[in-house]
Design a protein around this motif. Structure first.
Motif, PDB file in Angstrom:
ATOM      1  N   ARG A  62      93.525  19.223 -29.613  1.00  0.00           N
ATOM      2  CA  ARG A  62      94.373  19.939 -30.779  1.00  0.00           C
ATOM      3  C   ARG A  62      93.498  20.575 -31.538  1.00  0.00           C
ATOM      4  O   ARG A  62      93.945  20.527 -32.890  1.00  0.00           O
ATOM      5  N   GLY A  63      92.104  20.662 -31.315  1.00  0.00           N
ATOM      6  CA  GLY A  63      91.348  21.277 -32.419  1.00  0.00           C
ATOM      7  C   GLY A  63      90.601  20.423 -33.391  1.00  0.00           C
ATOM      8  O   GLY A  63      91.076  19.241 -33.375  1.00  0.00           O
ATOM      9  N   LEU A  64      89.739  20.914 -34.179  1.00  0.00           N
ATOM     10  CA  LEU A  64      89.016  19.990 -35.065  1.00  0.00           C
ATOM     11  C   LEU A  64      89.890  19.720 -36.257  1.00  0.00           C
ATOM     12  O   LEU A  64      90.352  20.354 -36.951  1.00  0.00           O
ATOM     13  N   THR A  65      89.809  18.334 -36.586  1.00  0.00           N
ATOM     14  CA  THR A  65      90.702  17.731 -37.676  1.00  0.00           C
ATOM     15  C   THR A  65      89.881  16.811 -38.467  1.00  0.00           C
ATOM     16  O   THR A  65      88.891  16.452 -38.048  1.00  0.00           O
ATOM     17  N   LYS A  66      90.295  16.381 -39.529  1.00  0.00           N
ATOM     18  CA  LYS A  66      89.313  15.249 -40.125  1.00  0.00           C
ATOM     19  C   LYS A  66      89.338  14.002 -39.466  1.00  0.00           C
ATOM     20  O   LYS A  66      88.272  13.558 -39.425  1.00  0.00           O
ATOM     21  N   ARG A  67      90.360  13.555 -38.892  1.00  0.00           N
ATOM     22  CA  ARG A  67      90.235  12.586 -38.074  1.00  0.00           C
ATOM     23  C   ARG A  67      89.124  12.550 -37.001  1.00  0.00           C
ATOM     24  O   ARG A  67      88.444  11.736 -36.770  1.00  0.00           O
ATOM     25  N   ASN A  68      89.436  13.619 -36.258  1.00  0.00           N
ATOM     26  CA  ASN A  68      88.647  13.521 -35.086  1.00  0.00           C
ATOM     27  C   ASN A  68      87.146  14.293 -35.124  1.00  0.00           C
ATOM     28  O   ASN A  68      86.539  14.582 -34.072  1.00  0.00           O
ATOM     29  N   TYR A  81      89.034   5.425 -34.951  1.00  0.00           N
ATOM     30  CA  TYR A  81      90.402   5.747 -35.617  1.00  0.00           C
ATOM     31  C   TYR A  81      91.391   4.849 -35.404  1.00  0.00           C
ATOM     32  O   TYR A  81      91.333   3.772 -34.596  1.00  0.00           O
ATOM     33  N   LEU A  82      92.513   4.984 -36.366  1.00  0.00           N
ATOM     34  CA  LEU A  82      93.425   3.877 -36.311  1.00  0.00           C
ATOM     35  C   LEU A  82      94.631   4.461 -35.444  1.00  0.00           C
ATOM     36  O   LEU A  82      94.949   5.516 -35.590  1.00  0.00           O
ATOM     37  N   CYS A  83      95.088   3.524 -34.578  1.00  0.00           N
ATOM     38  CA  CYS A  83      96.108   4.011 -33.650  1.00  0.00           C
ATOM     39  C   CYS A  83      97.553   2.930 -34.124  1.00  0.00           C
ATOM     40  O   CYS A  83      97.209   2.051 -34.367  1.00  0.00           O
ATOM     41  N   TYR A  84      98.581   3.727 -34.271  1.00  0.00           N
ATOM     42  CA  TYR A  84      99.932   2.939 -34.295  1.00  0.00           C
ATOM     43  C   TYR A  84      99.819   2.229 -35.516  1.00  0.00           C
ATOM     44  O   TYR A  84     100.625   1.416 -35.843  1.00  0.00           O
ATOM     45  N   GLY A  98      79.707  19.958 -30.616  1.00  0.00           N
ATOM     46  CA  GLY A  98      80.781  21.036 -30.452  1.00  0.00           C
ATOM     47  C   GLY A  98      81.689  20.828 -29.439  1.00  0.00           C
ATOM     48  O   GLY A  98      82.800  21.326 -29.358  1.00  0.00           O
ATOM     49  N   VAL A  99      81.331  19.878 -28.426  1.00  0.00           N
ATOM     50  CA  VAL A  99      82.083  19.645 -27.574  1.00  0.00           C
ATOM     51  C   VAL A  99      83.042  18.159 -27.717  1.00  0.00           C
ATOM     52  O   VAL A  99      82.097  17.273 -27.866  1.00  0.00           O
ATOM     53  N   PRO A 100      84.362  18.199 -27.981  1.00  0.00           N
ATOM     54  CA  PRO A 100      84.672  16.906 -28.399  1.00  0.00           C
ATOM     55  C   PRO A 100      85.209  15.939 -27.010  1.00  0.00           C
ATOM     56  O   PRO A 100      86.023  16.078 -26.620  1.00  0.00           O
ATOM     57  N   ALA A 101      84.435  15.099 -26.950  1.00  0.00           N
ATOM     58  CA  ALA A 101      84.341  14.319 -25.752  1.00  0.00           C
ATOM     59  C   ALA A 101      83.911  12.913 -26.250  1.00  0.00           C
ATOM     60  O   ALA A 101      83.066  12.817 -27.164  1.00  0.00           O
TER      61      ALA A 101
END
Length: 187
Positions: A62-68, A81-84, A98-101
DNA sequence: GCAGTGATCATA
DNA sequence: ATGATCACTGCC
């Protein structure tokens, strides 16, 4: 008699495709340095690979965000990261900058479940973006054993039903925790 | 089987 | 500012 010193896994190990790293992390040790300086080692027995921008189950798709943002950085850093609204998820970033993996660590030692293991080990947001190293107090060490391939089970990833065909790819890797503990001589 | 939980993100 | 979403867990 020289005991082989445990190998701390570095960016060289993590700078590879996430599915490869996820499989090879089985049998590795997650090492946590406690407040009193003691080291606690936990054998990794369950992981999941998140492959990059093309993988619709991956936050990076979903593209670069602050969280990811950490996922887009260099390999070998923790992505937490925090889930639920309740559970911290512990991942290690893989592949090129540059590769989000990343690889999600879902089970270690006697701790079953990604949210439970972080709770048990006291892992939270403060580790996000830190290199997995002694300095951070949280790192990974290579297994001293050769894990037979036939002991590794591959299944679809958990909780990603929204990801269409990507939900069905066999990117979850599991070994029996008791079996691996026995192989490592820690049972 | 499903409610709880709250940060994050897209939309406005 | 508001609402939907969510890589889970624990109790029904």
């Amino acid at each position: 008699m020289a005991a082989t010193s445990p190998r701390v896994l570095t960016s060289e190990f993590f700078d590879r495709p996430a599915d490869r790293v996820a499989r090879e992390l089985l049998g590795a040790s997650l090492v946590v340095r406690a407040a009193d300086g003691r080291l606690n080692r936990h054998l990794v027995f369950e992981t999941e690979a998140y492959l990059g921008a093309h993988d619709l189950a991956c936050h990076g798709s979903r593209g670069l965000t602050k969280r990811n943002a950490t996922m887009f950085g260099p390999a070998g850093r923790w992505y937490v990261y925090l889930c639920y609204g309740m559970h911290w998820m512990l991942n290690i970033v893989t592949g090129r900058e540059g590769v989000p993996a990343a690889v999600l660590i879902r089970g270690v030692g006697e701790h079953v479940g990604p949210g439970r293991l972080t709770k048990s080990l006291g892992i939270d947001r403060s580790f996000d973006g830190q290199p997995a190293s002694r300095r951070a107090g949280l790192w990974l060490e290579a297994s001293g054993i050769a894990l037979p391939r036939r002991l590794i089970e591959r299944t679809p990833r958990i909780g990603v039903g929204y990801a269409g065909e990507w939900a069905e790819k066999p990117l979850r890797f599991v070994v029996d925790p008791e079996r691996i503990a026995r192989l490592s001589g820690q049972l």
